[in-house]
Design a protein around this motif. Structure first.
Motif, PDB file in Angstrom:
ATOM      1  N   ARG A   1     -23.704  28.682  -2.733  1.00  0.00           N
ATOM      2  CA  ARG A   1     -22.499  29.509  -2.663  1.00  0.00           C
ATOM      3  C   ARG A   1     -22.793  30.951  -2.266  1.00  0.00           C
ATOM      4  O   ARG A   1     -21.866  31.703  -1.946  1.00  0.00           O
ATOM      5  CB  ARG A   1     -21.791  29.497  -4.020  1.00  0.00           C
ATOM      6  CG  ARG A   1     -21.233  28.147  -4.410  1.00  0.00           C
ATOM      7  CD  ARG A   1     -20.560  28.212  -5.764  1.00  0.00           C
ATOM      8  NE  ARG A   1     -20.001  26.907  -6.143  1.00  0.00           N
ATOM      9  CZ  ARG A   1     -19.381  26.670  -7.304  1.00  0.00           C
ATOM     10  NH1 ARG A   1     -19.250  27.653  -8.201  1.00  0.00           N
ATOM     11  NH2 ARG A   1     -18.899  25.476  -7.559  1.00  0.00           N
ATOM     12  N   LEU A   2     -24.068  31.322  -2.317  1.00  0.00           N
ATOM     13  CA  LEU A   2     -24.406  32.696  -1.979  1.00  0.00           C
ATOM     14  C   LEU A   2     -24.232  32.993  -0.497  1.00  0.00           C
ATOM     15  O   LEU A   2     -24.258  34.166  -0.099  1.00  0.00           O
ATOM     16  CB  LEU A   2     -25.851  32.999  -2.392  1.00  0.00           C
ATOM     17  CG  LEU A   2     -26.072  33.186  -3.893  1.00  0.00           C
ATOM     18  CD1 LEU A   2     -27.548  33.357  -4.200  1.00  0.00           C
ATOM     19  CD2 LEU A   2     -25.288  34.399  -4.392  1.00  0.00           C
ATOM     20  N   ASP A   3     -24.079  31.966   0.320  1.00  0.00           N
ATOM     21  CA  ASP A   3     -23.806  32.222   1.738  1.00  0.00           C
ATOM     22  C   ASP A   3     -22.465  32.912   1.939  1.00  0.00           C
ATOM     23  O   ASP A   3     -22.259  33.606   2.942  1.00  0.00           O
ATOM     24  CB  ASP A   3     -23.832  30.910   2.524  1.00  0.00           C
ATOM     25  CG  ASP A   3     -25.231  30.313   2.584  1.00  0.00           C
ATOM     26  OD1 ASP A   3     -26.196  31.087   2.407  1.00  0.00           O
ATOM     27  OD2 ASP A   3     -25.353  29.089   2.800  1.00  0.00           O
ATOM     28  N   ASN A   4     -21.551  32.714   0.991  1.00  0.00           N
ATOM     29  CA  ASN A   4     -20.236  33.357   1.058  1.00  0.00           C
ATOM     30  C   ASN A   4     -20.062  34.371  -0.072  1.00  0.00           C
ATOM     31  O   ASN A   4     -18.953  34.553  -0.579  1.00  0.00           O
ATOM     32  CB  ASN A   4     -19.121  32.311   0.977  1.00  0.00           C
ATOM     33  CG  ASN A   4     -19.145  31.359   2.151  1.00  0.00           C
ATOM     34  OD1 ASN A   4     -19.493  31.737   3.265  1.00  0.00           O
ATOM     35  ND2 ASN A   4     -18.775  30.105   1.902  1.00  0.00           N
ATOM     36  N   VAL A   5     -21.155  35.032  -0.447  1.00  0.00           N
ATOM     37  CA  VAL A   5     -21.070  35.983  -1.546  1.00  0.00           C
ATOM     38  C   VAL A   5     -20.187  37.174  -1.193  1.00  0.00           C
ATOM     39  O   VAL A   5     -19.588  37.800  -2.068  1.00  0.00           O
ATOM     40  CB  VAL A   5     -22.490  36.455  -1.940  1.00  0.00           C
ATOM     41  CG1 VAL A   5     -23.120  37.293  -0.838  1.00  0.00           C
ATOM     42  CG2 VAL A   5     -22.470  37.244  -3.254  1.00  0.00           C
ATOM     43  N   TRP A   6     -20.083  37.472   0.103  1.00  0.00           N
ATOM     44  CA  TRP A   6     -19.226  38.581   0.543  1.00  0.00           C
ATOM     45  C   TRP A   6     -17.858  38.094   0.984  1.00  0.00           C
ATOM     46  O   TRP A   6     -17.051  38.889   1.484  1.00  0.00           O
ATOM     47  CB  TRP A   6     -19.886  39.332   1.699  1.00  0.00           C
ATOM     48  CG  TRP A   6     -21.254  39.843   1.392  1.00  0.00           C
ATOM     49  CD1 TRP A   6     -22.421  39.444   1.949  1.00  0.00           C
ATOM     50  CD2 TRP A   6     -21.586  40.847   0.437  1.00  0.00           C
ATOM     51  NE1 TRP A   6     -23.467  40.136   1.398  1.00  0.00           N
ATOM     52  CE2 TRP A   6     -22.992  41.005   0.467  1.00  0.00           C
ATOM     53  CE3 TRP A   6     -20.857  41.632  -0.463  1.00  0.00           C
ATOM     54  CZ2 TRP A   6     -23.670  41.900  -0.346  1.00  0.00           C
ATOM     55  CZ3 TRP A   6     -21.526  42.527  -1.275  1.00  0.00           C
ATOM     56  CH2 TRP A   6     -22.904  42.663  -1.218  1.00  0.00           C
ATOM     57  N   GLY A   7     -17.567  36.797   0.794  1.00  0.00           N
ATOM     58  CA  GLY A   7     -16.283  36.263   1.208  1.00  0.00           C
ATOM     59  C   GLY A   7     -16.290  35.900   2.679  1.00  0.00           C
ATOM     60  O   GLY A   7     -17.211  36.234   3.441  1.00  0.00           O
ATOM     61  N   THR A   8     -15.253  35.209   3.084  1.00  0.00           N
ATOM     62  CA  THR A   8     -15.093  34.833   4.496  1.00  0.00           C
ATOM     63  C   THR A   8     -14.121  35.816   5.120  1.00  0.00           C
ATOM     64  O   THR A   8     -12.905  35.613   5.124  1.00  0.00           O
ATOM     65  CB  THR A   8     -14.561  33.402   4.612  1.00  0.00           C
ATOM     66  OG1 THR A   8     -13.357  33.289   3.839  1.00  0.00           O
ATOM     67  CG2 THR A   8     -15.588  32.404   4.117  1.00  0.00           C
ATOM     68  N   GLY A   9     -14.638  36.905   5.607  1.00  0.00           N
ATOM     69  CA  GLY A   9     -13.792  37.948   6.174  1.00  0.00           C
ATOM     70  C   GLY A   9     -13.822  37.930   7.682  1.00  0.00           C
ATOM     71  O   GLY A   9     -14.680  37.331   8.320  1.00  0.00           O
TER      72      GLY A   9
ATOM     73  N   ASP B   1     -28.852  37.848 -11.363  1.00  0.00           N
ATOM     74  CA  ASP B   1     -29.319  36.673 -12.105  1.00  0.00           C
ATOM     75  C   ASP B   1     -28.189  35.689 -12.341  1.00  0.00           C
ATOM     76  O   ASP B   1     -28.380  34.462 -12.293  1.00  0.00           O
ATOM     77  CB  ASP B   1     -29.930  37.134 -13.425  1.00  0.00           C
ATOM     78  CG  ASP B   1     -30.646  36.013 -14.161  1.00  0.00           C
ATOM     79  OD1 ASP B   1     -30.973  35.001 -13.498  1.00  0.00           O
ATOM     80  OD2 ASP B   1     -30.859  36.128 -15.380  1.00  0.00           O
ATOM     81  N   LEU B   2     -26.984  36.215 -12.598  1.00  0.00           N
ATOM     82  CA  LEU B   2     -25.834  35.334 -12.818  1.00  0.00           C
ATOM     83  C   LEU B   2     -25.495  34.548 -11.559  1.00  0.00           C
ATOM     84  O   LEU B   2     -25.192  33.350 -11.629  1.00  0.00           O
ATOM     85  CB  LEU B   2     -24.636  36.171 -13.261  1.00  0.00           C
ATOM     86  CG  LEU B   2     -23.315  35.417 -13.473  1.00  0.00           C
ATOM     87  CD1 LEU B   2     -23.463  34.399 -14.611  1.00  0.00           C
ATOM     88  CD2 LEU B   2     -22.177  36.387 -13.774  1.00  0.00           C
ATOM     89  N   LEU B   3     -25.556  35.195 -10.402  1.00  0.00           N
ATOM     90  CA  LEU B   3     -25.232  34.500  -9.157  1.00  0.00           C
ATOM     91  C   LEU B   3     -26.284  33.454  -8.797  1.00  0.00           C
ATOM     92  O   LEU B   3     -25.951  32.371  -8.292  1.00  0.00           O
ATOM     93  CB  LEU B   3     -25.101  35.512  -8.013  1.00  0.00           C
ATOM     94  CG  LEU B   3     -23.921  36.492  -8.104  1.00  0.00           C
ATOM     95  CD1 LEU B   3     -24.008  37.515  -6.982  1.00  0.00           C
ATOM     96  CD2 LEU B   3     -22.591  35.757  -8.049  1.00  0.00           C
ATOM     97  N   VAL B   4     -27.538  33.750  -9.086  1.00  0.00           N
ATOM     98  CA  VAL B   4     -28.609  32.827  -8.718  1.00  0.00           C
ATOM     99  C   VAL B   4     -28.658  31.634  -9.658  1.00  0.00           C
ATOM    100  O   VAL B   4     -28.880  30.489  -9.238  1.00  0.00           O
ATOM    101  CB  VAL B   4     -29.959  33.571  -8.693  1.00  0.00           C
ATOM    102  CG1 VAL B   4     -31.114  32.599  -8.490  1.00  0.00           C
ATOM    103  CG2 VAL B   4     -29.959  34.623  -7.592  1.00  0.00           C
ATOM    104  N   SER B   5     -28.444  31.866 -10.946  1.00  0.00           N
ATOM    105  CA  SER B   5     -28.597  30.802 -11.947  1.00  0.00           C
ATOM    106  C   SER B   5     -27.339  29.974 -12.164  1.00  0.00           C
ATOM    107  O   SER B   5     -27.370  28.996 -12.914  1.00  0.00           O
ATOM    108  CB  SER B   5     -29.016  31.418 -13.284  1.00  0.00           C
ATOM    109  OG  SER B   5     -28.041  32.349 -13.737  1.00  0.00           O
ATOM    110  N   SER B   6     -26.219  30.334 -11.535  1.00  0.00           N
ATOM    111  CA  SER B   6     -24.988  29.562 -11.708  1.00  0.00           C
ATOM    112  C   SER B   6     -25.120  28.209 -11.003  1.00  0.00           C
ATOM    113  O   SER B   6     -25.918  28.053 -10.068  1.00  0.00           O
ATOM    114  CB  SER B   6     -23.795  30.332 -11.143  1.00  0.00           C
ATOM    115  OG  SER B   6     -23.974  30.552  -9.759  1.00  0.00           O
ATOM    116  N   PRO B   7     -24.354  27.214 -11.420  1.00  0.00           N
ATOM    117  CA  PRO B   7     -24.426  25.893 -10.767  1.00  0.00           C
ATOM    118  C   PRO B   7     -24.071  25.989  -9.295  1.00  0.00           C
ATOM    119  O   PRO B   7     -23.053  26.591  -8.924  1.00  0.00           O
ATOM    120  CB  PRO B   7     -23.409  25.044 -11.539  1.00  0.00           C
ATOM    121  CG  PRO B   7     -23.287  25.719 -12.868  1.00  0.00           C
ATOM    122  CD  PRO B   7     -23.459  27.184 -12.602  1.00  0.00           C
TER     123      PRO B   7
END
Length: 452
Positions: A288-296, A277-283
């Motif tokens: 930004r969720l496309d890089n939720v796992w980072g750019t590895g 919920d925090l990730l979805v509701s953040s500005p």
């Protein structure tokens, strides 16, 4: 007539009693006696003369009687042709002639009959194959195999094709286990594999998996969190990231989180839902969720990779911990870019211009080469890049060629580079002070106003 036959009967009786004539012989005599005289004239007289010529004292030859076993199938009369009785159908333990079981046997209709033959049924009966449904454990093993292969080749269409072929043997009620197996395997792997898993779920949505299957899969994962956290302590955060990423990819409805927040009692499940919920509701959270796992891995910019490798080498010179340096290099997940580490290590040793840095860098390269983190090609390519950059390096470090010669010699002694790479090392050009046509006289640069 009667007078002549009387001595014949007496002699025959005497011979039979004394010599023990066989029964067959007696039966033949009796037949001759019963033959009418008018049918065979002189037969009686001939028989009498033959019998009188036989001595009473000598034993008469007897015909050997055949020995018959208890279960013999041959005729015991002695007049047969030697064939088994009843054509081989007689005897103990015999139920008929050989092959008689195939003659006149009616086809069994009852399917429970031992003689039931499905191939002998009527032509109007058609048999259809029935697919055996897989169990829950078999479904998870199948999904794990496909996901592990996907981590190697990275082709989502291959997984889609394999699941489509196996969809007939997987019950609709068990298809959510495919999502469970994907997420569980991703928890045991790196961030790049979790990114690949998120992409796989998104590509399989509406192709093999429905929204109901994905929802049921995450519900099962929320229930299994107390067990998952034993092997993966960060399981709640990872599961929350997966749910948020699926919402961003439109695989889960946005109301999924609000619909489960007040219904779960497990502390770990509540933590995972709060994270999502925090990730979805953040500005700007959805973007930004496309890089939720980072750019590895290879998705990182080259400058970022070079910067992280330089930091890795600086920390190594401070701690001299080769194992930590190897671990940090593996976490970058760029095995094709390891020649950059060799280049940066040799360049940093030249720039520091001290013996300790040179020895530590060569030791690090030797350890990584022995651990198969750096290959021979990557090592040679890194040194060749240093050779090409030496004219620019000399501008900052005047003794660069001398330091390079020392590093290359030490690396060759440690077995890090090949002899061919050492031979290709450039050398600094020396200034000529003696000309060939001057007779060996040293050229001196004249200054204005000075006479030599």
């Amino acid at each position: 007539m009667d007078a002549k036959l009387a001595p014949t009967k007496a002699s025959a009786m005497a011979n039979g009693e004394a010599a023990g004539a066989p029964k067959s012989f007696k039966r033949s005599n009796s037949l001759q006696d019963k033959t009418p005289a008018h049918s065979k004239p002189g037969a009686a007289a001939a028989t009498a003369r033959r019998l009188r010529s036989i001595s009473i004292s000598e034993p008469q030859p007897t015909k050997a009687q055949p020995k018959f076993s208890k279960n013999s199938r041959k005729s015991r009369s002695g007049f047969g042709r030697g064939l088994p009785k009843k054509g081989g159908a007689g005897g103990k333990g015999v139920w008929g002639k050989p092959g008689s079981e195939l003659d006149g046997v009616a086809t069994a209709v009852d399917s429970h009959d031992p003689n039931y033959d499905s191939e002998a049924m009527d032509d109007d009966v058609e048999l259809e194959p029935v697919a055996v449904q897989l169990t829950a454990d078999e479904v998870k093993r199948l999904a794990e195999t496909l996901v592990l292969e996907y981590f190697d080749h990275g082709d989502t269409s291959e997984v889609d094709r394999a699941l489509t072929e196996s969809w007939d043997v997987i019950s609709i009620k068990l298809r959510y286990l495919v999502v469970v197996a994907m997420v569980e395997l991703a928890m045991d792997h790196k961030a790049s594999h979790r990114e690949m898993t998120s992409v796989l779920i998104s590509d399989l949505y509406q192709e093999c998996l429905t929204q109901t299957d994905i929802c049921r899969g995450f519900e099962a994962l929320l229930e299994q969190l107390p067990e998952l956290v034993l092997d993966c302590p960060d399981a709640p955060e990872i599961l929350g990231n997966f749910m948020a990423r699926c919402i961003a990819d439109d695989c889960l409805p946005p109301k999924y989180l609000s619909g489960h927040k007040g219904k779960v009692e497990c502390r770990l499940a509540i933590k995972a839902l709060d994270r999502a919920d925090l990730l979805v509701s953040s500005p700007q959270g959805m973007s930004r969720l496309d890089n939720v796992w980072g750019t590895g891995g290879a998705r990182r910019p080259v400058r970022a990779l070079v910067s992280q490798m330089v930091q890795l080498l600086q920390e190594y010179l401070s701690s001299a911990d080769c194992d930590e340096a190897i671990r940090c290099l593996k976490e970058l997940e760029v095995p094709h870019f390891h020649h950059e580490l060799v280049y940066e290590a040799v360049t940093m040793a030249i720039e520091r211009s001290d013996r300790r840095s040179t020895d530590e860098m060569v030791r690090l390269l030797k350890t990584m080469y022995g651990a198969c983190v750096l290959t021979t090609n990557q090592m040679d390519e890194g040194f060749l890049r240093v050779y090409e950059a030496m004219p620019d390096t000399q501008l900052d470090v005047p003794e660069a060629y001398t330091l390079l010669e020392r590093i290359v010699t030490l690396a060759f002694q440690k077995g890090v580079i090949s002899r061919d790479t050492m031979r290709r090392m450039p050398t600094k050009g020396r200034k000529r002070f003696v000309s060939e046509g001057d007779g060996g006289r040293i050229k001196v640069r004249e200054a204005p106003g000075l006479v030599f």
